[in-house]
Design a protein around this motif. Structure first.
Motif, PDB file in Angstrom:
ATOM      1  N   PRO A  15       4.042 -28.196   8.506  1.00  0.00           N
ATOM      2  CA  PRO A  15       4.186 -27.088   7.549  1.00  0.00           C
ATOM      3  C   PRO A  15       5.467 -27.221   6.737  1.00  0.00           C
ATOM      4  O   PRO A  15       6.407 -27.906   7.134  1.00  0.00           O
ATOM      5  CB  PRO A  15       4.237 -25.851   8.450  1.00  0.00           C
ATOM      6  N   ARG A  16       5.493 -26.567   5.605  1.00  0.00           N
ATOM      7  CA  ARG A  16       6.709 -26.566   4.784  1.00  0.00           C
ATOM      8  C   ARG A  16       7.783 -25.679   5.397  1.00  0.00           C
ATOM      9  O   ARG A  16       8.966 -25.910   5.193  1.00  0.00           O
ATOM     10  CB  ARG A  16       6.399 -26.103   3.371  1.00  0.00           C
ATOM     11  N   ALA A  17       7.355 -24.648   6.133  1.00  0.00           N
ATOM     12  CA  ALA A  17       8.303 -23.717   6.735  1.00  0.00           C
ATOM     13  C   ALA A  17       7.740 -23.188   8.042  1.00  0.00           C
ATOM     14  O   ALA A  17       6.522 -23.117   8.219  1.00  0.00           O
ATOM     15  CB  ALA A  17       8.594 -22.561   5.788  1.00  0.00           C
ATOM     16  N   ILE A  18       8.637 -22.814   8.945  1.00  0.00           N
ATOM     17  CA  ILE A  18       8.261 -22.186  10.204  1.00  0.00           C
ATOM     18  C   ILE A  18       9.090 -20.909  10.333  1.00  0.00           C
ATOM     19  O   ILE A  18      10.315 -20.941  10.221  1.00  0.00           O
ATOM     20  CB  ILE A  18       8.540 -23.101  11.410  1.00  0.00           C
ATOM     21  N   VAL A  19       8.417 -19.778  10.548  1.00  0.00           N
ATOM     22  CA  VAL A  19       9.090 -18.507  10.752  1.00  0.00           C
ATOM     23  C   VAL A  19       9.347 -18.367  12.250  1.00  0.00           C
ATOM     24  O   VAL A  19       8.413 -18.455  13.054  1.00  0.00           O
ATOM     25  CB  VAL A  19       8.226 -17.329  10.250  1.00  0.00           C
ATOM     26  N   ILE A  20      10.614 -18.179  12.624  1.00  0.00           N
ATOM     27  CA  ILE A  20      10.978 -18.091  14.041  1.00  0.00           C
ATOM     28  C   ILE A  20      12.007 -16.988  14.258  1.00  0.00           C
ATOM     29  O   ILE A  20      12.663 -16.543  13.320  1.00  0.00           O
ATOM     30  CB  ILE A  20      11.530 -19.433  14.576  1.00  0.00           C
ATOM     31  N   ASP A  21      12.120 -16.559  15.514  1.00  0.00           N
ATOM     32  CA  ASP A  21      13.153 -15.580  15.828  1.00  0.00           C
ATOM     33  C   ASP A  21      14.428 -16.318  16.235  1.00  0.00           C
ATOM     34  O   ASP A  21      14.527 -17.528  16.083  1.00  0.00           O
ATOM     35  CB  ASP A  21      12.675 -14.582  16.872  1.00  0.00           C
ATOM     36  N   ASN A  22      15.374 -15.590  16.730  1.00  0.00           N
ATOM     37  CA  ASN A  22      16.676 -16.164  17.042  1.00  0.00           C
ATOM     38  C   ASN A  22      16.835 -16.473  18.523  1.00  0.00           C
ATOM     39  O   ASN A  22      17.951 -16.476  19.039  1.00  0.00           O
ATOM     40  CB  ASN A  22      17.781 -15.224  16.563  1.00  0.00           C
ATOM     41  N   GLY A  23      15.733 -16.736  19.223  1.00  0.00           N
ATOM     42  CA  GLY A  23      15.799 -17.088  20.634  1.00  0.00           C
ATOM     43  C   GLY A  23      16.557 -18.391  20.845  1.00  0.00           C
ATOM     44  O   GLY A  23      16.577 -19.267  19.980  1.00  0.00           O
ATOM     45  N   LEU A  24      17.176 -18.525  22.004  1.00  0.00           N
ATOM     46  CA  LEU A  24      18.004 -19.704  22.287  1.00  0.00           C
ATOM     47  C   LEU A  24      17.254 -21.014  22.129  1.00  0.00           C
ATOM     48  O   LEU A  24      17.807 -22.009  21.659  1.00  0.00           O
ATOM     49  CB  LEU A  24      18.589 -19.602  23.697  1.00  0.00           C
ATOM     50  N   GLU A  25      15.960 -21.036  22.525  1.00  0.00           N
ATOM     51  CA  GLU A  25      15.186 -22.279  22.436  1.00  0.00           C
ATOM     52  C   GLU A  25      14.849 -22.645  20.993  1.00  0.00           C
ATOM     53  O   GLU A  25      14.390 -23.739  20.723  1.00  0.00           O
ATOM     54  CB  GLU A  25      13.912 -22.182  23.278  1.00  0.00           C
ATOM     55  N   VAL A  40      11.138 -29.584   7.001  1.00  0.00           N
ATOM     56  CA  VAL A  40      10.591 -28.266   7.327  1.00  0.00           C
ATOM     57  C   VAL A  40      11.720 -27.237   7.262  1.00  0.00           C
ATOM     58  O   VAL A  40      12.771 -27.422   7.877  1.00  0.00           O
ATOM     59  CB  VAL A  40       9.966 -28.257   8.739  1.00  0.00           C
ATOM     60  N   GLN A  41      11.489 -26.166   6.529  1.00  0.00           N
ATOM     61  CA  GLN A  41      12.478 -25.099   6.440  1.00  0.00           C
ATOM     62  C   GLN A  41      12.298 -24.156   7.622  1.00  0.00           C
ATOM     63  O   GLN A  41      11.185 -23.713   7.897  1.00  0.00           O
ATOM     64  CB  GLN A  41      12.310 -24.330   5.136  1.00  0.00           C
ATOM     65  N   LEU A  42      13.381 -23.850   8.325  1.00  0.00           N
ATOM     66  CA  LEU A  42      13.349 -22.867   9.408  1.00  0.00           C
ATOM     67  C   LEU A  42      13.739 -21.516   8.813  1.00  0.00           C
ATOM     68  O   LEU A  42      14.831 -21.356   8.282  1.00  0.00           O
ATOM     69  CB  LEU A  42      14.315 -23.254  10.528  1.00  0.00           C
ATOM     70  N   ARG A  43      12.828 -20.558   8.890  1.00  0.00           N
ATOM     71  CA  ARG A  43      13.075 -19.210   8.369  1.00  0.00           C
ATOM     72  C   ARG A  43      13.255 -18.270   9.553  1.00  0.00           C
ATOM     73  O   ARG A  43      12.292 -17.927  10.227  1.00  0.00           O
ATOM     74  CB  ARG A  43      11.916 -18.749   7.502  1.00  0.00           C
ATOM     75  N   PHE A  44      14.479 -17.862   9.789  1.00  0.00           N
ATOM     76  CA  PHE A  44      14.790 -16.973  10.897  1.00  0.00           C
ATOM     77  C   PHE A  44      14.563 -15.524  10.492  1.00  0.00           C
ATOM     78  O   PHE A  44      14.979 -15.108   9.413  1.00  0.00           O
ATOM     79  CB  PHE A  44      16.244 -17.158  11.343  1.00  0.00           C
ATOM     80  N   ILE A  45      13.901 -14.768  11.371  1.00  0.00           N
ATOM     81  CA  ILE A  45      13.711 -13.347  11.107  1.00  0.00           C
ATOM     82  C   ILE A  45      15.046 -12.638  11.319  1.00  0.00           C
ATOM     83  O   ILE A  45      15.913 -13.116  12.044  1.00  0.00           O
ATOM     84  CB  ILE A  45      12.608 -12.727  11.989  1.00  0.00           C
ATOM     85  N   ALA A  46      15.201 -11.495  10.665  1.00  0.00           N
ATOM     86  CA  ALA A  46      16.428 -10.717  10.806  1.00  0.00           C
ATOM     87  C   ALA A  46      16.461 -10.050  12.181  1.00  0.00           C
ATOM     88  O   ALA A  46      15.436  -9.660  12.721  1.00  0.00           O
ATOM     89  CB  ALA A  46      16.502  -9.667   9.703  1.00  0.00           C
ATOM     90  N   ARG A  47      17.653  -9.931  12.743  1.00  0.00           N
ATOM     91  CA  ARG A  47      17.803  -9.196  14.002  1.00  0.00           C
ATOM     92  C   ARG A  47      17.917  -7.735  13.683  1.00  0.00           C
ATOM     93  O   ARG A  47      18.594  -7.389  12.732  1.00  0.00           O
ATOM     94  CB  ARG A  47      19.060  -9.653  14.732  1.00  0.00           C
ATOM     95  N   PRO A  48      17.469  -6.804  14.403  1.00  0.00           N
ATOM     96  CA  PRO A  48      16.382  -6.875  15.383  1.00  0.00           C
ATOM     97  C   PRO A  48      15.082  -6.457  14.714  1.00  0.00           C
ATOM     98  O   PRO A  48      14.672  -5.309  14.812  1.00  0.00           O
ATOM     99  CB  PRO A  48      16.823  -5.872  16.435  1.00  0.00           C
ATOM    100  N   LYS A  49      14.425  -7.318  14.022  1.00  0.00           N
ATOM    101  CA  LYS A  49      13.220  -7.013  13.253  1.00  0.00           C
ATOM    102  C   LYS A  49      12.047  -7.877  13.700  1.00  0.00           C
ATOM    103  O   LYS A  49      11.573  -8.728  12.953  1.00  0.00           O
ATOM    104  CB  LYS A  49      13.484  -7.239  11.770  1.00  0.00           C
ATOM    105  N   PRO A  50      11.539  -7.679  14.929  1.00  0.00           N
ATOM    106  CA  PRO A  50      10.440  -8.529  15.418  1.00  0.00           C
ATOM    107  C   PRO A  50       9.178  -8.431  14.575  1.00  0.00           C
ATOM    108  O   PRO A  50       8.384  -9.359  14.552  1.00  0.00           O
ATOM    109  CB  PRO A  50      10.194  -8.023  16.841  1.00  0.00           C
TER     110      PRO A  50
END
Length: 126
Positions: A15-25, A40-50
């Motif tokens: 994929p061109r991008a992956i949306v992920i949270d801020n988990g340690l892994e 691949v662009q890593l797009r981190f979600i904002a904390r705390p916005k699951p």
């Protein structure tokens, strides 16, 4: 996580991008290097916005409710076998309302050739 992404990349386009949270892994250097190397662009979600990653949150909730909370694992091999059996039901067998009452495999066949952002659930790795 990188091993799982490598396996996926061997089966279909990266994929061109992956949306992920801020988990340690998901915030380590290994994943960052892999993403950079593959473009691949890593797009981190904002904390705390699951809910910015609602698909992943829904999946992880189901995995916990239907699999992880229902079994006592005797070891890593048992956990892998149990989760894989659940995954084999979840993907090719179970109909999903969010996919028009199709299985994920049927939906993926419909979307073949389309480039999409792939949400990766937090905490899932082999």
């Amino acid at each position: 996580m990188v091993r799982v992404l490598e396996r996926i990349a061997g089966e279909r386009a990266v994929p061109r991008a992956i949306v992920i949270d801020n988990g340690l892994e998901l915030t380590g250097r290994v994943l960052d290097r892999w993403a950079y190397g593959c473009g691949v662009q890593l797009r981190f979600i904002a904390r705390p916005k699951p809910m910015q990653n609602g698909f992943a949150e829904s999946f992880v909730g189901r995995l916990r409710d239907e699999c992880l909370n229902e079994h006592w694992f005797t070891g890593l091999t048992d956990a892998r076998r149990t989760v894989e059996a659940w995954r084999q039901d979840y993907n090719p067998v179970r109909l999903h309302s969010g996919l028009g009452y199709r299985t994920p495999i049927e939906a993926r066949q419909t979307w073949a050739g389309q480039t999409t952002t792939l949400p990766i659930p937090a905490g899932l790795s082999q």
